[in-house]
Design an enzyme around this catalytic site. Structure first.
Site, short mmCIF file in Angstrom:
data_model
loop_
_atom_site.label_atom_id
_atom_site.label_comp_id
_atom_site.label_asym_id
_atom_site.label_seq_id
_atom_site.Cartn_x
_atom_site.Cartn_y
_atom_site.Cartn_z
N ARG A 88 0.89 -1.18 0.00
CA ARG A 88 0.00 0.00 0.00
C ARG A 88 0.92 1.22 0.00
O ARG A 88 1.68 1.42 0.95
CB ARG A 88 -0.92 -0.02 1.22
CG ARG A 88 -1.65 1.30 1.42
CD ARG A 88 -2.77 1.23 2.41
NE ARG A 88 -3.93 0.56 1.85
CZ ARG A 88 -5.16 0.67 2.33
NH1 ARG A 88 -5.40 1.41 3.38
NH2 ARG A 88 -6.16 0.03 1.77
N HIS B 188 -7.15 1.22 -6.59
CA HIS B 188 -7.40 0.29 -5.46
C HIS B 188 -8.12 -0.96 -6.02
O HIS B 188 -9.28 -1.19 -5.75
CB HIS B 188 -8.26 0.99 -4.40
CG HIS B 188 -8.30 0.29 -3.08
ND1 HIS B 188 -7.55 -0.84 -2.79
CD2 HIS B 188 -9.01 0.56 -1.94
CE1 HIS B 188 -7.79 -1.22 -1.55
NE2 HIS B 188 -8.67 -0.41 -1.02
N GLN C 252 -10.13 -3.62 -3.84
CA GLN C 252 -11.46 -3.18 -3.41
C GLN C 252 -12.51 -3.50 -4.46
O GLN C 252 -13.63 -3.94 -4.16
CB GLN C 252 -11.42 -1.67 -3.14
CG GLN C 252 -12.72 -1.11 -2.62
CD GLN C 252 -13.08 -1.70 -1.27
OE1 GLN C 252 -12.27 -1.69 -0.36
NE2 GLN C 252 -14.29 -2.24 -1.14
N ASP D 220 -17.35 7.43 -1.64
CA ASP D 220 -16.11 7.25 -0.87
C ASP D 220 -15.83 8.60 -0.19
O ASP D 220 -16.45 9.62 -0.55
CB ASP D 220 -14.97 6.86 -1.82
CG ASP D 220 -13.67 6.51 -1.09
OD1 ASP D 220 -13.69 6.35 0.15
OD2 ASP D 220 -12.62 6.40 -1.77
N CYS E 204 -16.36 1.72 0.16
CA CYS E 204 -15.22 0.85 0.48
C CYS E 204 -14.87 0.88 1.96
O CYS E 204 -14.24 -0.03 2.46
CB CYS E 204 -14.01 1.24 -0.36
SG CYS E 204 -13.39 2.90 -0.05
N ARG F 136 -13.72 -8.63 0.91
CA ARG F 136 -12.29 -8.40 0.70
C ARG F 136 -11.52 -9.69 1.03
O ARG F 136 -10.57 -10.05 0.34
CB ARG F 136 -11.77 -7.26 1.61
CG ARG F 136 -12.31 -5.88 1.28
CD ARG F 136 -11.76 -5.37 -0.03
NE ARG F 136 -10.32 -5.32 -0.05
CZ ARG F 136 -9.58 -4.30 0.41
NH1 ARG F 136 -10.17 -3.24 0.88
NH2 ARG F 136 -8.26 -4.34 0.34
N1 NVA Z 1 -9.99 6.76 -1.36
C1 NVA Z 1 -9.61 6.29 -0.06
C2 NVA Z 1 -9.83 4.81 0.05
C3 NVA Z 1 -9.51 4.24 1.39
C4 NVA Z 1 -9.69 2.73 1.43
C5 NVA Z 1 -8.16 6.63 0.23
O1 NVA Z 1 -7.30 6.50 -0.65
O2 NVA Z 1 -7.89 7.07 1.35
N1 CP Z 2 -11.30 -0.28 2.06
C1 CP Z 2 -10.05 -0.33 2.53
O1 CP Z 2 -9.09 -0.53 1.80
O2 CP Z 2 -9.95 -0.21 3.88
P1 CP Z 2 -8.60 -0.03 4.72
O3 CP Z 2 -8.04 1.33 4.37
O4 CP Z 2 -9.04 -0.13 6.14
O5 CP Z 2 -7.65 -1.13 4.34
#
Ligand code: NVA
Ligand code: CP
Length: 300
Positions: A102, A129, A132, A219, A258, A286
């Protein structure tokens, strides 16, 4: 099943058939008792950003498949002291069977992938992502019995999850209507790629986007990588998914997010906690989709 691709960075590595097969395999894994498909295999996870779902679901996925997961925060690694991505990728490839990362900058994943001999999975970057969206389309299949010929409405920020949803719609041949404030539209290149395969409409009108939709998705207005915390003012109140907006969608439409969510910002409590919301299935899925993905990417 084994996938043709070595890595899973954006979803565009998959063919429509592989995408559908992965979803069906995930549904099968959800119904069957735990099978040690990855006995003695290992996954190394690198996190530059916080996570709840991704971290826990990948770790439990490896455990349930008979393997093991190693979790690393990037600031505890030698990466934080200047060791190169190349050397990190080459070293980890000698220990582990798969790397999940990540990251902020998506190109770091491409770099990792270029220098590792084992599969690299995108656990979220500033741009995409894909994990997801596997879970989202599994949830759509469970609820709608199909993933094609649906209308999916995305309301809010044209962000990383939105980009992957565009690729998911391209693979499934469902249409996607995206409503964002001016200046928050998804990347034009991603929209163009998606439009080569299905109908992708970008608008500033949430009511138009949601009209007769089968699926409504939102989101947070502020993603982890967004520095400007005042940006939410540009979204509210117009881009909030609330009961009034949901009334424009089909009566059997579902609401997806998500997570994590900011209640009363991008979605009201009455919608996310209401009867149309499938967010907890989405979160659970997931685990199942990542089990299917890991078992399909990691070589024997
Ligand atoms: N768009 C959000 C998704 C978190 C799972 C982010 O990147 O923070
Ligand atoms: N949806 C998602 O990726 O959640 P986290 O940021 O908690 O991993």
């Amino acid at each position: 099943m084994k996938l043709k691709t070595k890595d899973f960075l954006t979803l565009s590595e998959l063919s429509p058939k592989e995408f559908l097969n992965l979803i069906d395999f995930s549904i099968k894994l959800k119904k069957t008792s735990i099978k040690p498909l990855l006995k003695n295999k290992s996954l190394t996870m690198i996190f530059q950003k916080p996570s709840t779902r991704t971290r826990v679901s990948f770790e439990i996925a490896m455990f349930q498949l008979g393997g093991h997961a190693v979790n690393l925060s990037s600031n505890e690694m030698q990466l934080s002291r200047g060791e190169s991505i190349e050397d990190t990728a080459k070293t980890l490839s000698r220990y582990t069977d798969c790397i999940m990362a990540r990251v902020y900058d998506h190109s770091l994943l491409e770099h990792l992938s270029a220098h590792s001999t084992v599969p690299v999975i995108n656990g979220l970057s500033d741009s995409f992502h894909p994990c997801q969206i596997l879970a989202d389309f599994m949830t759509i299949k469970e609820r709608k019995g199909k993933i094609n010929d649906l209308k999916i409405a995305w309301i809010g920020d044209g962000n990383n999850v939105c980009h992957s949803m565009i690729y998911g719609c391209a693979l499934s041949k469902s249409s996607m209507f995206i409503a964002t404030p001016k200046g928050f539209e998804p990347d034009k290149k991603v929209v163009k790629e998606g439009s080569n395969h299905t109908e992708i409409v970008v608008t500033n009108d949430p009511k138009f986007a949601v009209s007769d939709a089968d699926v409504v998705v939102s989101d947070t207005f502020t993603s982890i990588h967004n520095r400007d915390l005042k940006r939410k003012k540009q979204f509210l109140p117009k881009y909030q998914v609330n009961q009034t907006l949901m009334e424009n969608a089909k009566s059997d439409s579902i609401f997806m997010h998500c997570l994590p969510a900011k209640r009363e910002e991008e979605v009201t409590s009455s919608v996310i906690d209401g009867s149309q919301s499938v967010v907890w299935d989405e979160a659970e899925n997931r685990l199942h989709t990542q089990k299917a993905l890991l078992a399909s990417l990691i070589r024997a």
